[in-house]
Motif scaffolding. Sequence first.
Motif, short mmCIF file in Angstrom:
data_model
loop_
_atom_site.label_atom_id
_atom_site.label_comp_id
_atom_site.label_asym_id
_atom_site.label_seq_id
_atom_site.Cartn_x
_atom_site.Cartn_y
_atom_site.Cartn_z
N CYS A 123 54.54 47.04 -4.11
CA CYS A 123 54.96 46.01 -5.06
C CYS A 123 54.23 44.72 -4.67
O CYS A 123 53.97 44.49 -3.49
CB CYS A 123 56.46 45.74 -4.97
SG CYS A 123 57.44 47.13 -5.53
N VAL A 125 55.47 41.68 -5.12
CA VAL A 125 56.54 40.89 -4.51
C VAL A 125 57.68 41.87 -4.24
O VAL A 125 58.04 42.66 -5.13
CB VAL A 125 57.04 39.79 -5.48
CG1 VAL A 125 58.27 39.09 -4.93
CG2 VAL A 125 55.92 38.78 -5.76
N TYR A 126 58.22 41.84 -3.03
CA TYR A 126 59.40 42.65 -2.77
C TYR A 126 60.63 41.81 -3.12
O TYR A 126 61.02 40.91 -2.37
CB TYR A 126 59.43 43.13 -1.31
CG TYR A 126 58.38 44.20 -1.07
CD1 TYR A 126 58.52 45.46 -1.62
CD2 TYR A 126 57.24 43.92 -0.33
CE1 TYR A 126 57.55 46.44 -1.45
CE2 TYR A 126 56.26 44.88 -0.14
CZ TYR A 126 56.43 46.14 -0.70
OH TYR A 126 55.46 47.10 -0.54
N CYS A 127 61.16 42.09 -4.33
CA CYS A 127 62.27 41.28 -4.86
C CYS A 127 63.49 41.54 -3.98
O CYS A 127 63.87 42.70 -3.76
CB CYS A 127 62.57 41.68 -6.30
SG CYS A 127 61.08 41.84 -7.30
N TRP A 136 61.69 50.73 0.89
CA TRP A 136 60.66 49.92 1.56
C TRP A 136 60.55 50.28 3.03
O TRP A 136 59.49 50.16 3.61
CB TRP A 136 60.98 48.43 1.48
CG TRP A 136 61.21 47.89 0.11
CD1 TRP A 136 60.92 48.50 -1.09
CD2 TRP A 136 61.76 46.62 -0.22
NE1 TRP A 136 61.27 47.68 -2.12
CE2 TRP A 136 61.79 46.52 -1.62
CE3 TRP A 136 62.24 45.55 0.54
CZ2 TRP A 136 62.27 45.39 -2.28
CZ3 TRP A 136 62.71 44.44 -0.11
CH2 TRP A 136 62.73 44.36 -1.50
N GLY A 171 58.32 51.24 -6.37
CA GLY A 171 57.12 50.43 -6.44
C GLY A 171 56.75 50.03 -7.88
O GLY A 171 57.51 50.23 -8.80
N ASP A 172 55.60 49.40 -7.97
CA ASP A 172 55.16 48.90 -9.26
C ASP A 172 53.87 49.62 -9.66
O ASP A 172 52.83 49.44 -9.03
CB ASP A 172 54.91 47.38 -9.13
CG ASP A 172 54.76 46.73 -10.50
OD1 ASP A 172 54.14 47.36 -11.37
OD2 ASP A 172 55.24 45.60 -10.68
N ARG A 202 56.95 44.58 -12.78
CA ARG A 202 57.17 43.13 -12.76
C ARG A 202 55.86 42.37 -12.76
O ARG A 202 55.85 41.15 -12.56
CB ARG A 202 58.00 42.72 -11.52
CG ARG A 202 59.49 42.87 -11.70
CD ARG A 202 60.27 41.92 -10.79
NE ARG A 202 60.74 40.74 -11.49
CZ ARG A 202 61.27 39.68 -10.89
NH1 ARG A 202 61.39 39.64 -9.58
NH2 ARG A 202 61.68 38.64 -11.60
N GLN A 230 60.75 42.49 -15.98
CA GLN A 230 61.99 41.89 -15.48
C GLN A 230 61.82 40.39 -15.25
O GLN A 230 61.49 39.96 -14.15
CB GLN A 230 62.41 42.60 -14.18
CG GLN A 230 63.79 42.22 -13.69
CD GLN A 230 64.00 42.60 -12.23
OE1 GLN A 230 64.30 41.75 -11.40
NE2 GLN A 230 63.85 43.87 -11.91
S1 SF4 Z 1 60.47 47.99 -7.54
FE1 SF4 Z 1 60.57 46.29 -9.02
S2 SF4 Z 1 62.43 45.16 -8.49
FE2 SF4 Z 1 61.91 46.46 -6.74
S3 SF4 Z 1 60.67 45.14 -5.42
FE3 SF4 Z 1 59.25 46.27 -6.69
S4 SF4 Z 1 58.87 44.93 -8.45
FE4 SF4 Z 1 60.70 44.16 -7.43
#
Ligand code: SF4
Length: 369
Positions: A123, A125-127, A136, A171-172, A202, A230
């Motif tokens: 990702c 950014v790790y939200c 993670w 992940g993204d 995201r 999101q």
């Molecule tokens: S999977 Fe989505 S919500 Fe979760 S950290 Fe990654 S971008 Fe952010």
Amino acid sequence: MSSEIHLSPRPGDWEDWRWQFRNRFKGLHGLKKLIPIPRNQEGDYKDLLELYHFAATPYYVSLIDFSDPDDPIRQQTVPDLRELFHRKGGSVEDPFLEQHFSPVPGLIHRFEDRVLLMSTTLCGVYCRHCNRKRNWSKKGVPNLSMGHVREAALRYIESHLEVREVILSGGDPLYLRDSILEEVLRRLRSIPHVEVIRIGTRAPVTLPMRIDDDLCSMLRRYRPIWVNTQFNHPREITPQSKLAVDRLVTSGIPVCNQAVLLKGINDDIKILKELFQRLQAICVKPYYLFHCDPVMGTDHFRTTLSKGMAIMERLWGKIGGLCIPHYVVDLPNAGGKAQLMPTYLLSMDGGEAIFRTIDGDIVKYPFRD
Ligand code: SF4
């Protein structure tokens, strides 16, 4: 603070998503560039980042007002020791039993006609409020290369004729290289029973420069594709994120938003009203407002159901229906989504229904069965 100045990008770097990705603030070293960490808390932060990684793109960090400890983007980005220590009863790592519904690593088959394919663990950014933050840490990552994971998942989908929709998640998935993402899309499109592909990302929020012309012209070839993103706060809607959405929409890819209701970030009528109206104005449909799930390490983000309901009650009828998402709770133990809506029907009997209006008036409505 301006991370742009801090990092001294060369001309063109800032708009280059690969530069953004390479220059993410990461780990304890990266975190120390953003906030002071008292020496007596370094050990706790190390433990925290071991369990729940930290990474953030310079672009997303540049949206933070570091003079405000409650800044809504800061809270979504910067690790907080409450993730380790503030744990209320009831929170678990995997409330939806996703592991249980995973017939092959990286694929979740919880509902009959659709599957979720975790195509990467990366990702931008790790939200901090992520409901898959268990993945993670090393123990959450399948002990296989992501190439093997994707291959096994694709074979599973090929052999399950009931699957009509595939949700690419992570992940993204937009952090995959175009060539790898295209290979996944090409394989999915070659499966006759897969009608629709959804991409959960995201990137429009945290790395909008990822949505470039090359990506959009590639995605266009594999439609119908829906993008679910999101945005959680109006401050995330910037000229760059607007451009990213515009590129997707003009490529024939509808964009929907799945916001999360987050305590101290957006659990406020004014903020959500502005968010949903501005999303509609940039052609993003507010689709869901998720109640924050009871996931370990996110307790401090969770507000009450009654607060969420009160916000929906005040939104309903005050802003256009296209701006109003479904407020939903994802029920634990694979119970699916439950929608929470204000109730306007008070009774229904003897050919007459009694409603209350949004202003609290009582209205009789005759009907015939
Ligand atoms: S999977 Fe989505 S919500 Fe979760 S950290 Fe990654 S971008 Fe952010």
